[in-house]
Design a protein around this motif. Structure first.
Motif, short mmCIF file in Angstrom:
data_model
loop_
_atom_site.label_atom_id
_atom_site.label_comp_id
_atom_site.label_asym_id
_atom_site.label_seq_id
_atom_site.Cartn_x
_atom_site.Cartn_y
_atom_site.Cartn_z
N LYS A 378 0.84 -1.20 0.00
CA LYS A 378 0.00 0.00 0.00
C LYS A 378 0.87 1.25 0.00
O LYS A 378 0.59 2.22 -0.72
CB LYS A 378 -0.93 -0.02 1.22
CG LYS A 378 -2.03 1.02 1.20
CD LYS A 378 -2.98 0.80 2.37
CE LYS A 378 -4.09 1.83 2.37
NZ LYS A 378 -5.03 1.63 3.50
N ASN A 400 -9.19 6.15 -7.34
CA ASN A 400 -9.48 5.26 -6.22
C ASN A 400 -8.83 3.91 -6.50
O ASN A 400 -8.96 3.36 -7.60
CB ASN A 400 -10.98 5.08 -6.01
CG ASN A 400 -11.62 6.31 -5.38
OD1 ASN A 400 -10.93 7.12 -4.75
ND2 ASN A 400 -12.91 6.46 -5.53
N SER A 402 -8.00 -0.21 -5.08
CA SER A 402 -8.48 -1.29 -4.22
C SER A 402 -7.53 -2.47 -4.33
O SER A 402 -7.11 -2.84 -5.42
CB SER A 402 -9.90 -1.70 -4.60
OG SER A 402 -10.00 -2.02 -5.98
N ILE A 422 -14.44 -3.45 -3.09
CA ILE A 422 -13.76 -2.36 -2.40
C ILE A 422 -14.03 -1.04 -3.10
O ILE A 422 -14.27 0.00 -2.45
CB ILE A 422 -12.25 -2.63 -2.32
CG1 ILE A 422 -11.97 -3.94 -1.55
CG2 ILE A 422 -11.53 -1.46 -1.64
CD1 ILE A 422 -10.54 -4.42 -1.68
N ILE A 426 -15.72 2.31 -1.43
CA ILE A 426 -15.13 3.66 -1.44
C ILE A 426 -16.16 4.67 -1.94
O ILE A 426 -16.27 5.79 -1.42
CB ILE A 426 -13.86 3.69 -2.32
CG1 ILE A 426 -12.79 2.76 -1.74
CG2 ILE A 426 -13.31 5.12 -2.41
CD1 ILE A 426 -11.56 2.61 -2.62
N LYS A 431 -15.71 8.77 -0.72
CA LYS A 431 -14.29 9.12 -0.71
C LYS A 431 -13.75 9.26 -2.14
O LYS A 431 -14.33 8.76 -3.10
CB LYS A 431 -13.48 8.05 0.02
CG LYS A 431 -13.94 7.78 1.45
CD LYS A 431 -13.66 8.96 2.37
CE LYS A 431 -14.00 8.62 3.81
NZ LYS A 431 -13.71 9.74 4.72
N GLN A 434 -8.48 7.51 -2.72
CA GLN A 434 -8.26 6.59 -1.62
C GLN A 434 -7.74 5.25 -2.14
O GLN A 434 -8.07 4.83 -3.25
CB GLN A 434 -9.56 6.35 -0.84
CG GLN A 434 -10.12 7.59 -0.18
CD GLN A 434 -9.22 8.13 0.91
OE1 GLN A 434 -8.67 7.36 1.70
NE2 GLN A 434 -9.06 9.44 0.96
N TYR A 436 -7.72 1.41 -0.67
CA TYR A 436 -8.21 0.56 0.41
C TYR A 436 -7.85 -0.90 0.13
O TYR A 436 -7.84 -1.36 -1.01
CB TYR A 436 -9.74 0.64 0.51
CG TYR A 436 -10.28 1.85 1.26
CD1 TYR A 436 -9.50 2.98 1.47
CD2 TYR A 436 -11.58 1.83 1.75
CE1 TYR A 436 -10.01 4.07 2.15
CE2 TYR A 436 -12.10 2.93 2.43
CZ TYR A 436 -11.31 4.05 2.63
OH TYR A 436 -11.81 5.13 3.30
N THR A 437 -7.58 -1.63 1.22
CA THR A 437 -7.49 -3.09 1.15
C THR A 437 -8.86 -3.67 1.47
O THR A 437 -9.77 -2.94 1.91
CB THR A 437 -6.46 -3.63 2.14
OG1 THR A 437 -6.92 -3.38 3.47
CG2 THR A 437 -5.10 -2.98 1.93
N TYR A 438 -9.00 -4.97 1.30
CA TYR A 438 -10.29 -5.61 1.59
C TYR A 438 -10.60 -5.49 3.08
O TYR A 438 -11.76 -5.29 3.47
CB TYR A 438 -10.25 -7.07 1.16
CG TYR A 438 -11.62 -7.70 1.04
CD1 TYR A 438 -12.60 -7.15 0.21
CD2 TYR A 438 -11.93 -8.86 1.75
CE1 TYR A 438 -13.85 -7.73 0.09
CE2 TYR A 438 -13.19 -9.45 1.62
CZ TYR A 438 -14.14 -8.88 0.80
OH TYR A 438 -15.39 -9.45 0.68
N ASP A 440 -9.90 -3.04 4.93
CA ASP A 440 -10.27 -1.65 5.26
C ASP A 440 -11.77 -1.41 5.21
O ASP A 440 -12.26 -0.46 5.85
CB ASP A 440 -9.58 -0.67 4.30
CG ASP A 440 -8.09 -0.58 4.56
OD1 ASP A 440 -7.67 -0.84 5.70
OD2 ASP A 440 -7.35 -0.26 3.60
N ILE A 441 -12.53 -2.22 4.46
CA ILE A 441 -13.97 -1.94 4.32
C ILE A 441 -14.79 -2.63 5.41
O ILE A 441 -16.01 -2.44 5.48
CB ILE A 441 -14.50 -2.31 2.93
CG1 ILE A 441 -14.45 -3.82 2.70
CG2 ILE A 441 -13.71 -1.58 1.85
CD1 ILE A 441 -15.12 -4.24 1.39
#
Length: 540
Positions: A378, A400, A402, A422, A426, A431, A434, A436-438, A440-441
């Protein structure tokens, strides 16, 4: 090769010519010759022209007007002013000598028996022979590059041919990635201290700049000179051709080879781009088949994975980047978007990350072998995104990203669905920019699985669902109100209504739903429910 004033003065027709000003002006280049009929030189003279005059056009000018005339000649870079005496004047006036000296306009005196016709013919013959010689050199260089094209040369081989023609080292620089190809690698690393665009000559189709440079590998060497030209490229990635003027400034005849080389490199880069696009299209389709499980059997899956050099013994994760505001800027950002993708992917490859990729107009999809943990990955992706935006001047682009969980090669369709889930999360969170990882949601993993899409209404409070079905405007007001931490003014600003209108709507919502805005558990259910409404199938 170029015709100078000093050379012209050696012609038989000018054997009685006498220079009356500083001899350093004799190095000026002569490009044409004209007889002065009127003093309005700004309307007909140009750089390099020799002006012949019998003083007829000057005889009624005041001293101030004469001064202005020769100042204009200086500004136009006139090659010389040739004045015939013993016809209208016996001697060249001293003020003309003074002005020519002051404004660096070479002044040549010729006697009355010198015929204009003879001067015109000899100068024009010399210019014609010069142009014919340049044309011959141009065609020889063109034939050399034409024969080279049949061998399918590399960029390095092309540069070597140019070097052999002009006898100067040559470097080609990709201005986006800073990749260099050079006949003399020790000269490829330099920094510019001064630059000056060259005036375009009649045989130049491209723009040139002469720069003063210092070489990093030769810190004790004095400042050197290079000649640069930008190579137009269809894909928007700029290349710069650099001629290292190690043996003196480039002569006119060398430009014939350089012009041919630039045209040839332009075609080679276009060919490379076309081939890369064909390969990209082919690889895009294969990658799409793997991610969407469009293979007949396991054997076909492995065959397609092998084309992308994916190892079935390794673990992989799927990463998706979507460009959110691309349509609004597509016309102005098209070349920059291409440059962004090229730079971003090349920088990733330089991090020793192994991946296959798919490029679409509004998306980049990576199948990446797991070689580092997700936190480190990341960090790498975020820093690379920021750098790529800065280098390609696409800071306004909203991206964005993912990152799915890792899994086996055969888990790719599931991991692709995770990455898409993901992306939807977002969007739900409102957002932008951004990554995000899995993980993160969080709890939204449950709701976003496509298999559960038609069951989402079971997770939405019944009164909220009813409110949405009967008063969708109130639902939107409620969402914004909760997103702004129950701030009436901010809600009004976002909805473009008066805060009193917001207050009225909130009271109406309380009346219809009985929601308690001071109960955190109830607010959590409504917050989740409001986001689920935005992804619930339309027929629900």
């Amino acid at each position: 090769m170029q015709l100078t004033l000093e050379k012209v003065l050696t012609f038989d027709c000018l054997n009685k010519a006498v220079p009356l000003t500083n001899k350093k002006g004799l190095s000026k280049r002569v490009t044409s010759i004209m007889i002065m009929e009127a003093p309005d030189v700004e309307n007909w003279a140009h750089a390099g022209v020799m002006i012949l005059s019998s003083y007829f056009a000057l005889q009624h000018l005041s001293d101030k007007e004469l001064q202005q005339l020769f100042k204009k000649m200086r500004d136009l870079n006139v090659a010389a002013f040739v004045l015939k005496t013993d016809r209208l004047i016996a001697d060249v006036p001293t003020n003309i000598i003074d002005y020519c000296s002051r404004f660096n306009v070479p002044l040549i005196q010729i006697p009355k028996e010198t015929q204009y016709e003879t001067i015109l013919l000899e100068v024009m013959r010399a210019l014609l022979n010069q142009n014919l010689s340049l044309l011959d050199i141009y065609h020889k260089a063109h034939n050399r590059f034409t024969r080279l094209a049949l061998t399918e040369p590399t960029l390095e081989e092309t540069l070597e041919v140019l070097k052999s023609l002009i006898h100067q080292p040559v470097t080609l620089i990709n201005e986006l990635t800073k990749d260099t190809f050079s006949t003399d690698p020790e000269l490829a690393d330099f920094y510019v201290t001064e630059m000056k665009p060259l005036n375009k000559k009649h045989y130049m189709n491209f723009d040139y700049t002469r720069c003063s440079v210092n070489y990093e590998t030769m810190p004790d060497q004095k400042t050197s000179s290079i000649l640069t030209a930008t190579i137009p490229n269809v894909n928007g990635v700029p290349y710069q051709l650099v001629i290292h003027e190690q043996d003196g400034l480039i002569a006119d005849e060398a430009y014939m080879a350089i012009e041919n080389a630039i045209s040839f490199l332009q075609m080679e880069l276009l060919k490379h781009y076309a081939l890369s696009q064909n390969d990209l299209t082919y690889r895009n389709e294969i990658l799409s088949d793997l991610l969407n499980n469009r293979t007949e059997n396991r054997e076909e899956f492995l065959q397609k994975a092998a084309v992308l050099k994916l190892d079935p013994s390794k673990s992989y994760q799927v990463i998706v980047f979507t460009f959110k505001n691309i349509l609004r800027h597509l016309d102005t950002l098209q070349k920059q978007l291409f440059q962004f993708r090229v730079y971003f992917l090349e920088q990733l490859a330089g991090k020793n990350l192994r991946f296959a990729y798919q490029v679409r107009k509004d998306k980049i999809v990576l199948i990446m072998e797991q070689t580092i943990d997700q936190a480190a990955l990341k960090d790498v992706l975020e820093s690379n995104l920021a750098l790529s935006k800065k280098i390609t001047k696409t800071e306004e682009l909203k991206i964005n990203g993912s990152i799915s969980m890792s899994g086996s090669l055969f888990d790719l369709p599931d991991r692709y669905n995770q990455a898409q889930d993901i992306q939807r999360a977002i969007e739900l969170f409102g957002k932008s920019n951004q990554l995000y990882t899995y993980a993160d949601i969080g709890v939204f993993q449950l709701f976003l699985k496509s298999a559960n899409a038609h069951e989402l209404q079971h997770y939405i409070p019944e009164k909220l669902l009813s409110l949405h079905q009967q008063n969708p405007d109130l639902t939107e007001t409620l969402k914004v109100f909760l997103d702004t931490t129950q701030n009436f003014k901010l809600t009004g600003d976002k909805l473009f209504v008066h805060p009193k209108t917001v207050r009225y709507r909130i009271n109406k919502i309380k009346e219809l739903t009985g929601i308690d805005f001071f109960d955190p558990e109830e607010l959590l259910q409504y917050n989740i429910g409001l986001r689920l409404l935005s992804i619930m199938p339309a027929d629900n």
